[in-house]
Scaffold this motif. Structure first.
Motif, PDB file in Angstrom:
ATOM      1  N   GLY A  24      -3.674   1.536  -2.098  1.00 52.97           N
ATOM      2  CA  GLY A  24      -2.864   1.036  -3.179  1.00 52.97           C
ATOM      3  C   GLY A  24      -2.242  -0.286  -2.790  1.00 52.97           C
ATOM      4  N   GLY A  25      -0.904  -0.443  -3.004  1.00 51.82           N
ATOM      5  CA  GLY A  25      -0.220  -1.660  -2.646  1.00 51.82           C
ATOM      6  C   GLY A  25       0.574  -1.531  -1.377  1.00 51.82           C
ATOM      7  N   THR A  26       0.337  -0.516  -0.583  1.00 53.96           N
ATOM      8  CA  THR A  26       1.136  -0.282   0.615  1.00 53.96           C
ATOM      9  C   THR A  26       0.666  -1.152   1.757  1.00 53.96           C
ATOM     10  OG1 THR A  26      -0.293   1.535   1.299  1.00 53.96           O
ATOM     11  CG2 THR A  26       1.591   2.087  -0.061  1.00 53.96           C
ATOM     12  N   ASP A  27       1.542  -1.318   2.751  1.00 55.87           N
ATOM     13  CA  ASP A  27       1.228  -2.133   3.904  1.00 55.87           C
ATOM     14  C   ASP A  27       0.344  -1.370   4.875  1.00 55.87           C
ATOM     15  OD1 ASP A  27       4.541  -3.483   3.881  1.00 55.87           O
ATOM     16  OD2 ASP A  27       2.729  -4.274   3.000  1.00 55.87           O
ATOM     17  N   ARG A  28      -0.681  -2.038   5.356  1.00 60.62           N
ATOM     18  CA  ARG A  28      -1.588  -1.393   6.294  1.00 60.62           C
ATOM     19  C   ARG A  28      -0.975  -1.230   7.672  1.00 60.62           C
ATOM     20  NH1 ARG A  28      -7.044  -4.781   5.461  1.00 60.62           N
ATOM     21  NH2 ARG A  28      -5.581  -6.476   5.190  1.00 60.62           N
ATOM     22  N   ASN A  29       0.008  -2.086   8.022  1.00 60.07           N
ATOM     23  CA  ASN A  29       0.516  -2.092   9.381  1.00 60.07           C
ATOM     24  C   ASN A  29       1.851  -1.384   9.523  1.00 60.07           C
ATOM     25  OD1 ASN A  29      -1.531  -3.488  10.740  1.00 60.07           O
ATOM     26  ND2 ASN A  29      -0.878  -5.399   9.791  1.00 60.07           N
ATOM     27  N   ALA A  30       2.280  -0.659   8.504  1.00 61.92           N
ATOM     28  CA  ALA A  30       3.628  -0.103   8.546  1.00 61.92           C
ATOM     29  C   ALA A  30       3.758   1.078   9.498  1.00 61.92           C
ATOM     30  CB  ALA A  30       4.043   0.310   7.144  1.00 61.92           C
ATOM     31  N   ASN A  31       2.669   1.696   9.922  1.00 58.12           N
ATOM     32  CA  ASN A  31       2.803   2.966  10.639  1.00 58.12           C
ATOM     33  C   ASN A  31       2.096   3.021  11.985  1.00 58.12           C
ATOM     34  OD1 ASN A  31       4.393   4.321   8.717  1.00 58.12           O
ATOM     35  ND2 ASN A  31       2.580   4.580   7.413  1.00 58.12           N
ATOM     36  N   GLY A  32       1.967   1.867  12.664  1.00 58.16           N
ATOM     37  CA  GLY A  32       1.538   2.059  14.038  1.00 58.16           C
ATOM     38  C   GLY A  32       0.473   1.145  14.575  1.00 58.16           C
ATOM     39  N   ASP A  33      -0.332   0.449  13.732  1.00 57.63           N
ATOM     40  CA  ASP A  33      -1.337  -0.433  14.282  1.00 57.63           C
ATOM     41  C   ASP A  33      -0.654  -1.558  15.049  1.00 57.63           C
ATOM     42  OD1 ASP A  33      -3.324   1.031  13.210  1.00 57.63           O
ATOM     43  OD2 ASP A  33      -3.567  -0.185  11.421  1.00 57.63           O
TER      44      ASP A  33
ATOM     45  N   SER B  64      -2.087 -17.606   1.826  1.00 54.61           N
ATOM     46  CA  SER B  64      -2.552 -16.382   2.482  1.00 54.61           C
ATOM     47  C   SER B  64      -1.682 -15.185   2.126  1.00 54.61           C
ATOM     48  CB  SER B  64      -2.561 -16.576   4.003  1.00 54.61           C
ATOM     49  OG  SER B  64      -1.295 -17.003   4.460  1.00 54.61           O
ATOM     50  N   PRO B  65      -2.298 -14.001   1.994  1.00 55.95           N
ATOM     51  CA  PRO B  65      -1.527 -12.782   1.728  1.00 55.95           C
ATOM     52  C   PRO B  65      -0.766 -12.330   2.965  1.00 55.95           C
ATOM     53  CG  PRO B  65      -3.849 -12.243   2.006  1.00 55.95           C
ATOM     54  CD  PRO B  65      -3.745 -13.745   2.049  1.00 55.95           C
ATOM     55  N   LEU B  66       0.400 -11.735   2.754  1.00 58.02           N
ATOM     56  CA  LEU B  66       1.251 -11.258   3.838  1.00 58.02           C
ATOM     57  C   LEU B  66       1.488  -9.766   3.709  1.00 58.02           C
ATOM     58  CD1 LEU B  66       4.004 -14.054   3.772  1.00 58.02           C
ATOM     59  CD2 LEU B  66       1.955 -13.966   5.215  1.00 58.02           C
ATOM     60  N   ALA B  67       1.766  -9.126   4.836  1.00 55.42           N
ATOM     61  CA  ALA B  67       2.114  -7.712   4.877  1.00 55.42           C
ATOM     62  C   ALA B  67       3.230  -7.533   5.902  1.00 55.42           C
ATOM     63  CB  ALA B  67       0.899  -6.852   5.235  1.00 55.42           C
ATOM     64  N   SER B  68       3.768  -6.333   5.987  1.00 52.55           N
ATOM     65  CA  SER B  68       4.827  -6.050   6.954  1.00 52.55           C
ATOM     66  C   SER B  68       4.281  -6.152   8.376  1.00 52.55           C
ATOM     67  CB  SER B  68       5.400  -4.652   6.719  1.00 52.55           C
ATOM     68  OG  SER B  68       6.050  -4.591   5.474  1.00 52.55           O
ATOM     69  N   PRO B  69       5.115  -6.518   9.342  1.00 48.10           N
ATOM     70  CA  PRO B  69       4.631  -6.727  10.708  1.00 48.10           C
ATOM     71  C   PRO B  69       4.266  -5.428  11.400  1.00 48.10           C
ATOM     72  CG  PRO B  69       7.010  -6.920  10.648  1.00 48.10           C
ATOM     73  CD  PRO B  69       6.557  -6.798   9.222  1.00 48.10           C
TER      74      PRO B  69
ATOM     75  N   VAL C 217      11.856  -7.959   7.598  1.00 46.02           N
ATOM     76  CA  VAL C 217      12.328  -7.580   6.266  1.00 46.02           C
ATOM     77  C   VAL C 217      11.832  -6.178   5.926  1.00 46.02           C
ATOM     78  CG1 VAL C 217      12.413  -8.206   3.826  1.00 46.02           C
ATOM     79  CG2 VAL C 217      12.262 -10.004   5.571  1.00 46.02           C
ATOM     80  N   THR C 218      12.753  -5.326   5.492  1.00 46.19           N
ATOM     81  CA  THR C 218      12.416  -3.973   5.059  1.00 46.19           C
ATOM     82  C   THR C 218      12.513  -3.888   3.542  1.00 46.19           C
ATOM     83  OG1 THR C 218      14.711  -3.234   5.329  1.00 46.19           O
ATOM     84  CG2 THR C 218      13.241  -2.971   7.222  1.00 46.19           C
ATOM     85  N   PRO C 219      11.806  -2.945   2.908  1.00 43.78           N
ATOM     86  CA  PRO C 219      11.826  -2.876   1.442  1.00 43.78           C
ATOM     87  C   PRO C 219      13.219  -2.574   0.910  1.00 43.78           C
ATOM     88  CG  PRO C 219      10.022  -1.564   2.355  1.00 43.78           C
ATOM     89  CD  PRO C 219      10.895  -1.948   3.504  1.00 43.78           C
ATOM     90  N   ALA C 220      13.564  -3.183  -0.204  1.00 45.72           N
ATOM     91  CA  ALA C 220      14.802  -2.831  -0.897  1.00 45.72           C
ATOM     92  C   ALA C 220      14.735  -1.370  -1.316  1.00 45.72           C
ATOM     93  CB  ALA C 220      14.991  -3.726  -2.118  1.00 45.72           C
ATOM     94  N   PRO C 221      15.883  -0.679  -1.344  1.00 51.17           N
ATOM     95  CA  PRO C 221      15.856   0.751  -1.704  1.00 51.17           C
ATOM     96  C   PRO C 221      15.283   1.015  -3.092  1.00 51.17           C
ATOM     97  CG  PRO C 221      17.974   0.141  -0.749  1.00 51.17           C
ATOM     98  CD  PRO C 221      17.221  -1.131  -0.961  1.00 51.17           C
ATOM     99  N   GLN C 222      15.502   0.087  -4.029  1.00 48.48           N
ATOM    100  CA  GLN C 222      15.011   0.233  -5.393  1.00 48.48           C
ATOM    101  C   GLN C 222      14.333  -1.071  -5.815  1.00 48.48           C
ATOM    102  OE1 GLN C 222      15.173   3.083  -6.987  1.00 48.48           O
ATOM    103  NE2 GLN C 222      16.444   4.097  -5.438  1.00 48.48           N
ATOM    104  N   PRO C 223      13.383  -1.009  -6.760  1.00 49.82           N
ATOM    105  CA  PRO C 223      12.782  -2.245  -7.266  1.00 49.82           C
ATOM    106  C   PRO C 223      13.851  -3.188  -7.818  1.00 49.82           C
ATOM    107  CG  PRO C 223      11.509  -0.347  -7.990  1.00 49.82           C
ATOM    108  CD  PRO C 223      12.758   0.194  -7.358  1.00 49.82           C
TER     109      PRO C 223
END
Length: 431
Positions: free
Chosen positions: A32-41, A199-204, A229-235
């Motif tokens: 979906g639209g989630t970050d690929r690197n958010a959980n460990g890579d 270029s597209p960006l994602a979370s580190p 930067v972490t996601p805001a709690p709400q849109p």
């Protein structure tokens, strides 16, 4: 017993660039639209990217619509630091994308030309496909997605996962974007496009233990002042930024504001001048002062720890936390909600917050939470008491016993009085 999950699937792709950059590329598919690197890579190099530099393997020509409305960033002429970069994201300063003053810009003027970005990607199908894949969206959905982003400039050096275009694919690499870089944000306040390289960006992602810097650094760079930067709690519907040319606070509609020569960018919103932002001034960097920012404070005393933290599961995936007010000799300006096992706070709240809701939990897993207080000088308190919450499935209601309907009672009709009854055949009066 709490269950823990760990996902690691890095794949190394070597490539040659003008700066002989070798980057580690995660081969985790987009979800979906989630970050690929958010959980460990993880990767093993951190690449410096000055604000106006296209960098290695840009996706498109620059779409920066005008020079950044920031004080000129220091030139990137210094060699990389000799001290290895921190490997854990928790070592960097964490800030929610909704933090007032985290970003800057010029009132009613976008720093990125979104329509130009769309045209450039439309003209090159292979880049359009790779760009959309890196963000986890469809190619057809790319134009409205880009028009829904918000144009700003960074007010602090920021860690991201960047992408180059290599062999018809989006190739990930870890980088630090310099203060003054023009970016596009999503509705959670996360940088999603770097405009100087299209270029597209994602979370580190975390770095490996033997990580190193690559590329020229700039004067004033320091890992402790670098932001994750972490996601805001709400849109978000609006984001509070600093109008740097005029040194005032402005509120910018998400997806709105003028877009260079192409008129309105997405929504027909206008920047609105604010007297004071909703929340504490984050004091991002001494080189980018915020409106009404005070001189560095001599206050070194942290607030007291929030007391009496309480919590309970409110559903199979949600929980509710409450706590008592913390105290400080100058004044508490906010609270951080910490979930054990995460590198950054899951909520950053204002000074009047005494409760928080947590979502996206899983049934049967133990979660431990604490809360910390922050004062105006940025001092952080000790953690509150810990609260453990284990979401459970809602019990099913017991089935109600069947309703027994008694059979109808059959009664003989009540005989009529003689003076009202019709005479029967053969009785006097009949005939």
């Amino acid at each position: 017993m709490a269950r823990r999950r760990s996902v690691r699937n890095p794949a190394l792709i070597a490539r040659a660039t003008a700066v002989a950059l070798a980057v580690t590329v995660s081969a985790v598919a987009c979800d979906g639209g989630t970050d690929r690197n958010a959980n460990g890579d993880s990767a093993n190099e951190l690449f410096f990217q000055p604000a106006a530099d296209a960098g290695p393997d840009p996706f498109t020509d620059s779409t920066v619509s005008r020079p950044p409305a920031q004080p000129s960033p220091p030139p990137a002429t210094s060699p990389p630091p000799t001290t290895p970069p921190p490997t854990e994201l928790a070592t960097y300063r964490s800030m929610a994308g909704s933090t007032a003053g985290l970003y800057g810009g010029s009132r009613d003027t976008a720093s990125c030309d979104v329509e130009k970005q769309i045209r450039l990607l439309t003209q090159q199908q292979d880049k359009r496909r790779a760009f959309a894949g890196a963000l986890g969206i469809s190619e057809s959905g790319l134009p409205p997605y880009l028009r829904g982003l918000t144009s700003v400039v960074l007010r602090a050096d920021t860690r991201v996962t960047n992408h180059g275009f290599v062999n018809d694919r989006a190739s990930e690499f870890q980088s630090v974007l310099q203060t003054g870089t023009a970016v596009l944000l999503d509705d959670k306040g996360l940088p999603r496009v770097r405009c100087a390289s299209g270029s597209p960006l994602a979370s580190p992602a975390p770095l490996e233990g033997d990580a190193s810097y690559t590329g020229p650094a700039w004067d004033g760079y320091h890992p402790a002042q670098t932001v994750v930067v972490t996601p805001a709690p709400q849109p978000l519907t609006d984001i509070v930024i600093v109008d740097t040319p005029n040194n005032i606070w402005i509120e910018r509609p998400v997806g709105g504001g003028k877009n260079g020569e192409n008129g309105e960018n997405g929504k027909n919103g206008k920047d609105r001048v604010l007297r004071k932002p909703p929340g504490p001034d984050p004091h991002i960097s001494p080189t980018t002062p915020s409106p009404d920012q005070k001189k560095p404070s001599s206050d070194t005393e942290p607030p007291s720890a929030p007391a009496n933290l309480r919590g309970k599961a409110t559903g199979p995936a949600t929980a509710h936390l409450t706590w008592d007010e913390a105290t400080d000799d100058v004044g508490v300006t906010g609270y951080q909600v910490i979930q054990q096992g995460t590198a950054t706070p899951i909520h950053e709240l204002g000074q009047n917050a005494r409760e928080a809701d947590v979502s996206s939990l899983e049934v049967g897993i133990s979660y431990t939470f604490t809360v910390k207080a922050i004062d105006e000088a940025g001092n952080v308190s000790e953690a509150s008491n810990e609260v453990e919450i284990i979401p459970k499935t809602s019990p099913r209601p017991s089935p109600s016993p069947p309703t027994i309907v008694p059979p109808p009672v059959v009664t003989s009709p009540t005989p009529l009085p003689d003076d009202l009854r019709q005479p029967r055949h053969g009785e006097p009066g009949h005939g």
